[in-house]
Design a protein around this motif. Structure first.
Motif, PDB file in Angstrom:
ATOM      1  N   ASP A   1     -41.937  35.188  -6.478  1.00 32.71           N
ATOM      2  CA  ASP A   1     -42.550  36.353  -5.827  1.00 32.71           C
ATOM      3  C   ASP A   1     -41.705  36.894  -4.679  1.00 32.71           C
ATOM      4  OD1 ASP A   1     -44.696  36.308  -7.546  1.00 32.71           O
ATOM      5  OD2 ASP A   1     -45.965  35.110  -6.216  1.00 32.71           O
ATOM      6  N   GLY A   2     -40.549  36.282  -4.453  1.00 37.20           N
ATOM      7  CA  GLY A   2     -39.631  36.790  -3.444  1.00 37.20           C
ATOM      8  C   GLY A   2     -39.688  36.088  -2.100  1.00 37.20           C
ATOM      9  N   GLU A   3     -40.483  35.013  -2.001  1.00 41.37           N
ATOM     10  CA  GLU A   3     -40.594  34.295  -0.721  1.00 41.37           C
ATOM     11  C   GLU A   3     -39.561  33.188  -0.656  1.00 41.37           C
ATOM     12  OE1 GLU A   3     -44.553  33.052   1.027  1.00 41.37           O
ATOM     13  OE2 GLU A   3     -43.681  31.083   0.663  1.00 41.37           O
ATOM     14  N   ARG A   4     -38.954  33.005   0.515  1.00 42.19           N
ATOM     15  CA  ARG A   4     -38.017  31.912   0.741  1.00 42.19           C
ATOM     16  C   ARG A   4     -38.594  30.982   1.804  1.00 42.19           C
ATOM     17  NH1 ARG A   4     -32.670  32.819  -0.951  1.00 42.19           N
ATOM     18  NH2 ARG A   4     -32.329  30.703  -0.156  1.00 42.19           N
ATOM     19  N   PRO A   5     -38.530  29.654   1.586  1.00 40.36           N
ATOM     20  CA  PRO A   5     -39.132  28.723   2.536  1.00 40.36           C
ATOM     21  C   PRO A   5     -38.219  28.329   3.691  1.00 40.36           C
ATOM     22  CG  PRO A   5     -38.343  27.527   0.634  1.00 40.36           C
ATOM     23  CD  PRO A   5     -38.080  28.990   0.359  1.00 40.36           C
ATOM     24  N   GLU A   6     -36.942  28.735   3.642  1.00 36.09           N
ATOM     25  CA  GLU A   6     -36.022  28.347   4.702  1.00 36.09           C
ATOM     26  C   GLU A   6     -36.263  29.179   5.971  1.00 36.09           C
ATOM     27  OE1 GLU A   6     -34.014  27.887   0.689  1.00 36.09           O
ATOM     28  OE2 GLU A   6     -34.947  29.562   1.774  1.00 36.09           O
ATOM     29  N   LEU A   7     -36.212  28.531   7.110  1.00 33.91           N
ATOM     30  CA  LEU A   7     -36.318  29.219   8.396  1.00 33.91           C
ATOM     31  C   LEU A   7     -34.931  29.317   9.018  1.00 33.91           C
ATOM     32  CD1 LEU A   7     -39.480  27.530   9.978  1.00 33.91           C
ATOM     33  CD2 LEU A   7     -39.358  29.507   8.439  1.00 33.91           C
ATOM     34  N   GLU A   8     -34.628  30.451   9.594  1.00 32.58           N
ATOM     35  CA  GLU A   8     -33.314  30.658  10.201  1.00 32.58           C
ATOM     36  C   GLU A   8     -33.041  29.603  11.273  1.00 32.58           C
ATOM     37  OE1 GLU A   8     -30.662  34.155  12.402  1.00 32.58           O
ATOM     38  OE2 GLU A   8     -32.711  34.562  11.728  1.00 32.58           O
ATOM     39  N   GLY A   9     -31.908  28.943  11.163  1.00 31.77           N
ATOM     40  CA  GLY A   9     -31.508  27.940  12.137  1.00 31.77           C
ATOM     41  C   GLY A   9     -32.167  26.588  11.959  1.00 31.77           C
ATOM     42  N   ARG A  10     -33.157  26.503  11.054  1.00 31.85           N
ATOM     43  CA  ARG A  10     -33.879  25.240  10.872  1.00 31.85           C
ATOM     44  C   ARG A  10     -33.886  24.772   9.433  1.00 31.85           C
ATOM     45  NH1 ARG A  10     -38.224  24.838  15.613  1.00 31.85           N
ATOM     46  NH2 ARG A  10     -38.138  22.704  14.859  1.00 31.85           N
ATOM     47  N   GLY A  11     -33.784  25.701   8.493  1.00 28.80           N
ATOM     48  CA  GLY A  11     -33.677  25.327   7.103  1.00 28.80           C
ATOM     49  C   GLY A  11     -34.995  25.084   6.406  1.00 28.80           C
ATOM     50  N   PHE A  12     -34.910  24.431   5.246  1.00 29.23           N
ATOM     51  CA  PHE A  12     -36.054  24.129   4.391  1.00 29.23           C
ATOM     52  C   PHE A  12     -37.021  23.204   5.114  1.00 29.23           C
ATOM     53  CE2 PHE A  12     -38.092  21.457   1.152  1.00 29.23           C
ATOM     54  CZ  PHE A  12     -38.633  22.407   0.304  1.00 29.23           C
ATOM     55  N   ALA A  13     -38.313  23.520   5.018  1.00 32.19           N
ATOM     56  CA  ALA A  13     -39.376  22.748   5.676  1.00 32.19           C
ATOM     57  C   ALA A  13     -39.196  22.681   7.187  1.00 32.19           C
ATOM     58  CB  ALA A  13     -39.470  21.336   5.096  1.00 32.19           C
ATOM     59  N   GLY A  14     -38.422  23.609   7.727  1.00 34.51           N
ATOM     60  CA  GLY A  14     -38.230  23.670   9.169  1.00 34.51           C
ATOM     61  C   GLY A  14     -37.443  22.527   9.753  1.00 34.51           C
ATOM     62  N   VAL A  15     -36.689  21.772   8.894  1.00 40.11           N
ATOM     63  CA  VAL A  15     -36.050  20.564   9.422  1.00 40.11           C
ATOM     64  C   VAL A  15     -34.682  20.264   8.822  1.00 40.11           C
ATOM     65  CG1 VAL A  15     -37.110  18.979   7.755  1.00 40.11           C
ATOM     66  CG2 VAL A  15     -36.495  18.132  10.022  1.00 40.11           C
ATOM     67  N   THR A  16     -34.362  20.763   7.625  1.00 45.24           N
ATOM     68  CA  THR A  16     -33.149  20.290   6.964  1.00 45.24           C
ATOM     69  C   THR A  16     -31.859  20.703   7.665  1.00 45.24           C
ATOM     70  OG1 THR A  16     -33.181  22.185   5.446  1.00 45.24           O
ATOM     71  CG2 THR A  16     -34.238  20.149   4.689  1.00 45.24           C
ATOM     72  N   GLU A  17     -31.879  21.795   8.418  1.00 42.05           N
ATOM     73  CA  GLU A  17     -30.674  22.218   9.137  1.00 42.05           C
ATOM     74  C   GLU A  17     -30.676  21.771  10.592  1.00 42.05           C
ATOM     75  OE1 GLU A  17     -29.611  26.339   8.706  1.00 42.05           O
ATOM     76  OE2 GLU A  17     -30.217  26.356   6.599  1.00 42.05           O
ATOM     77  N   ARG A  18     -31.838  21.563  11.149  1.00 40.91           N
ATOM     78  CA  ARG A  18     -31.915  21.101  12.542  1.00 40.91           C
ATOM     79  C   ARG A  18     -33.122  20.194  12.696  1.00 40.91           C
ATOM     80  NH1 ARG A  18     -34.324  23.083  17.305  1.00 40.91           N
ATOM     81  NH2 ARG A  18     -34.801  25.131  16.419  1.00 40.91           N
ATOM     82  N   GLY A  19     -32.850  18.917  12.834  1.00 41.46           N
ATOM     83  CA  GLY A  19     -33.916  17.948  12.983  1.00 41.46           C
ATOM     84  C   GLY A  19     -34.249  17.701  14.441  1.00 41.46           C
ATOM     85  N   PRO A  20     -35.277  16.906  14.704  1.00 39.67           N
ATOM     86  CA  PRO A  20     -35.663  16.603  16.080  1.00 39.67           C
ATOM     87  C   PRO A  20     -34.711  15.618  16.731  1.00 39.67           C
ATOM     88  CG  PRO A  20     -36.988  15.312  14.566  1.00 39.67           C
ATOM     89  CD  PRO A  20     -36.135  16.228  13.717  1.00 39.67           C
ATOM     90  N   ALA A  21     -34.737  15.567  18.054  1.00 43.94           N
ATOM     91  CA  ALA A  21     -33.929  14.572  18.765  1.00 43.94           C
ATOM     92  C   ALA A  21     -34.501  13.178  18.579  1.00 43.94           C
ATOM     93  CB  ALA A  21     -33.860  14.931  20.248  1.00 43.94           C
ATOM     94  N   LYS A  22     -35.808  13.097  18.379  1.00 43.65           N
ATOM     95  CA  LYS A  22     -36.466  11.797  18.225  1.00 43.65           C
ATOM     96  C   LYS A  22     -36.394  11.345  16.770  1.00 43.65           C
ATOM     97  CE  LYS A  22     -39.495  12.725  22.145  1.00 43.65           C
ATOM     98  NZ  LYS A  22     -40.870  12.982  22.621  1.00 43.65           N
ATOM     99  N   PRO A  23     -36.498  10.043  16.540  1.00 45.46           N
ATOM    100  CA  PRO A  23     -36.407   9.528  15.170  1.00 45.46           C
ATOM    101  C   PRO A  23     -37.487  10.105  14.264  1.00 45.46           C
ATOM    102  CG  PRO A  23     -36.192   7.749  16.760  1.00 45.46           C
ATOM    103  CD  PRO A  23     -36.606   8.963  17.533  1.00 45.46           C
TER     104      PRO A  23
END
Length: 252
Positions: free
Chosen positions: A69-91
């Motif tokens: 339907d044209g939707e992409r789940p990646e967020l700019e600067g953060r990636g897929f699920a909001g985490v794959t490109e930039r994760g948290p500092a904590k474990p």
């Protein structure tokens, strides 16, 4: 609610709650995950994050219907699920039951540690769907298991069962079905017993070290180590050891 967020002691549990879709990730899920991860890093009372899924599966990847339907789940600067490109500092721990496929496997790989039940199934089937595992799967899998084995799984699109994943070192702890979250909470407690600055520095150094030139390793890690040694917690740790008591960490 696409992601259920609950505090469990020092852990923040983020459960993708779309069981009818096997917890496939759409943009709403990614935004909710990003907000929860911001909460994790912002609150000093929270020490570890846990990502899991509802209904007996971890995550089946991208919501393909939303994609069509044209939707992409990646967020700019953060990636897929909001985490794959930039994760948290904590474990961050993945508690995996059932399917962790495609983007779901990439989500697990974006976590620092993986606790899996015997029912867990991992895989990067993108090549069989005319897609590519571009949210970190191809990059991270070869860092977590032997590169030739990772390449075989990527090229054949075959699934990897939990026992095989543990044998290759992808899974930290393998537990009976239905116990992945409880085991992840136990692991979170073990981590949280340690000094927060030490934990953060250890994660940061181990994440960055592979990119450091060999001749610069000591220089690169020195300021991170010195910051911990100069902390109040370093003094508290030494005093607690000498006094034979549990340390009381301040995070300073």
């Amino acid at each position: 609610m696409s992601v259920v967020v609950k505090r469990r002691g020092p852990a923040l549990v983020m459960m993708i709650d779309r069981p009818a879709q096997r917890n496939a990730v759409n943009r709403t899920v990614s935004m909710a995950m990003a907000a929860a991860l911001d909460e994790l890093d912002a609150d000093p009372a929270l020490r570890v994050g846990i990502v899991t899924g509802a209904g007996g599966n971890f995550c089946s990847g991208m919501d393909l219907k939303a994609f069509v339907d044209g939707e992409r789940p990646e967020l700019e600067g953060r990636g897929f699920a909001g985490v794959t490109e930039r994760g948290p500092a904590k474990p961050l721990i993945a508690a995996v039951e059932g399917y962790a496929l495609a983007g779901g496997c990439e989500l697990a790989l974006a976590c620092d540690l993986i606790v899996a039940s015997e029912t867990a199934v991992f895989g990067l089937p993108e090549a069989a769907r005319g897609l590519v595992a571009g949210s970190g799967g191809l990059v991270r899998l070869r860092e977590r298991i032997p590169p030739a084995i990772a390449l075989e799984y990527a090229l054949t699109a075959k699934r990897m069962d939990a026992a095989t994943a543990q044998r290759w070192g992808l899974v930290n702890r393998l537990v009976p079905a239905g116990q992945a979250l409880d085991a992840a909470l136990t692991l979170a407690e073990e981590i949280s017993a340690n000094a927060p600055l030490s934990v953060a520095a250890s994660k940061a150094i181990m994440a960055a070290a592979p990119d450091w030139p060999v001749a610069e390793r000591w220089e690169r890690q020195r300021p991170m180590v010195e910051a911990v040694l100069a902390s109040d917690d370093a003094q508290e740790g030494a005093r607690a050891f000498a006094e034979k008591r549990a340390p009381i960490w301040s995070g300073r």
